[in-house]
Design a protein around this motif. Sequence first.
Motif, PDB file in Angstrom:
ATOM      1  N   ARG A  26       0.811  -1.236  -0.006  1.00 19.69           N
ATOM      2  CA  ARG A  26      -0.221   0.031   0.053  1.00 19.69           C
ATOM      3  C   ARG A  26       0.825   1.321   0.016  1.00 19.69           C
ATOM      4  NH1 ARG A  26      -2.802  -2.976   3.978  1.00 19.69           N
ATOM      5  NH2 ARG A  26      -1.997  -1.579   5.585  1.00 19.69           N
ATOM      6  N   GLU A  27       1.807   1.279   0.955  1.00 15.36           N
ATOM      7  CA  GLU A  27       2.828   2.527   0.921  1.00 15.36           C
ATOM      8  C   GLU A  27       3.531   2.700  -0.533  1.00 15.36           C
ATOM      9  OE1 GLU A  27       5.739   1.867   3.785  1.00 15.36           O
ATOM     10  OE2 GLU A  27       4.252   1.143   5.433  1.00 15.36           O
ATOM     11  N   ASN A  28       3.951   1.721  -0.999  1.00 16.43           N
ATOM     12  CA  ASN A  28       4.494   2.122  -2.370  1.00 16.43           C
ATOM     13  C   ASN A  28       3.941   1.882  -3.656  1.00 16.43           C
ATOM     14  OD1 ASN A  28       7.493   2.618  -1.268  1.00 16.43           O
ATOM     15  ND2 ASN A  28       7.019   0.446  -0.467  1.00 16.43           N
ATOM     16  N   TYR A  29       2.274   1.635  -3.511  1.00 16.55           N
ATOM     17  CA  TYR A  29       1.753   1.165  -4.662  1.00 16.55           C
ATOM     18  C   TYR A  29       1.661   2.293  -5.831  1.00 16.55           C
ATOM     19  CZ  TYR A  29      -1.884  -1.090  -7.329  1.00 16.55           C
ATOM     20  OH  TYR A  29      -2.359  -1.874  -8.383  1.00 16.55           O
ATOM     21  N   ARG A  30       1.518   3.422  -5.598  1.00 13.35           N
ATOM     22  CA  ARG A  30       1.236   4.618  -6.633  1.00 13.35           C
ATOM     23  C   ARG A  30       2.711   4.516  -7.521  1.00 13.35           C
ATOM     24  NH1 ARG A  30      -0.636  10.427  -5.168  1.00 13.35           N
ATOM     25  NH2 ARG A  30      -2.497   9.361  -4.731  1.00 13.35           N
ATOM     26  N   THR A  31       3.714   4.822  -6.678  1.00 16.27           N
ATOM     27  CA  THR A  31       5.027   4.858  -7.489  1.00 16.27           C
ATOM     28  C   THR A  31       5.220   3.566  -8.040  1.00 16.27           C
ATOM     29  OG1 THR A  31       5.786   6.140  -5.633  1.00 16.27           O
ATOM     30  CG2 THR A  31       7.501   5.341  -7.264  1.00 16.27           C
ATOM     31  N   SER A  32       5.033   2.302  -7.402  1.00 19.55           N
ATOM     32  CA  SER A  32       5.211   0.921  -8.100  1.00 19.55           C
ATOM     33  C   SER A  32       4.336   0.873  -9.467  1.00 19.55           C
ATOM     34  CB  SER A  32       5.002  -0.182  -7.147  1.00 19.55           C
ATOM     35  OG  SER A  32       5.911  -0.035  -6.000  1.00 19.55           O
ATOM     36  N   PHE A  33       3.184   1.323  -9.317  1.00 19.00           N
ATOM     37  CA  PHE A  33       2.130   1.104 -10.492  1.00 19.00           C
ATOM     38  C   PHE A  33       2.864   1.797 -11.713  1.00 19.00           C
ATOM     39  CE2 PHE A  33      -1.029   3.033 -12.939  1.00 19.00           C
ATOM     40  CZ  PHE A  33      -1.885   2.079 -13.442  1.00 19.00           C
ATOM     41  N   ARG A  34       3.254   3.445 -11.337  1.00 21.72           N
ATOM     42  CA  ARG A  34       3.701   3.954 -12.499  1.00 21.72           C
ATOM     43  C   ARG A  34       5.262   3.551 -13.057  1.00 21.72           C
ATOM     44  NH1 ARG A  34       4.719   9.474  -9.379  1.00 21.72           N
ATOM     45  NH2 ARG A  34       5.835   9.949 -11.321  1.00 21.72           N
TER      46      ARG A  34
END
Length: 227
Positions: A97-105
């Motif tokens: 959850r913490e890294n999801y946005r960056t990991s998704f991009r």
Amino acid sequence: MRFSGFSHLIVQIANWIMKFSLINLLWVIINGPFAVITIIMLSTGSFMEMLVPLTLLMILTAFLLFPSTTALFAITREWIMESEQSSLLKRYWALIRENYRTSFRAGSVYAFIWAVWFLDYQYLSSVNDLLGMILIIAGILLFVNTVVFFCFHSHYRMPMKKLFSNSLLVTLGSPVMLLGTIVLGTSFVYFTARFPVVFIFFTGSVFAYLSFYLFFRYTLSVNRRTA
């Protein structure tokens, strides 16, 4: 006294086996759809038939593979850094959850690059052996770069562009990281092919642990040289 020490060692080994296998199993379950579609794509007969499953793989890379693998590297990093973890499963989900946005991009970018590489290899390797060999080398470098990116992403808080540029610099500028990651990757592919059950319980988590350990030792040596 000796028996007590031996018993403590056995408990520690059992604990590590449980940790690696539990996290790896969860990672495998999350990426089950990715594995299934990969098998379907590789079993197709024609170039055009690969496009639909390849598109699905690109989507799953961004949504599932990169967030779950970043968390896998992050949790093994915490083991190496000896950070306390109250609950292994809760911590793994928290890291996703913490890294999801960056990991998704990042996953979206790498999914596109890997798709381009795969399509180029499928086409050009059938046209010219030399081009096929060049693309194999490019694929190896891309694999190392992807692993180094996971290490950077799990260890540092950086803007996306900085993560990409630093990962590229280390991939091309560090023979230790390059050769070490290639040796690790080749070894794990070999053992997984010989013993497929290893993939379910250990391949991802142990590879992430050893890759990050190599990366961490590299960063320590760089810091000592620049201090």
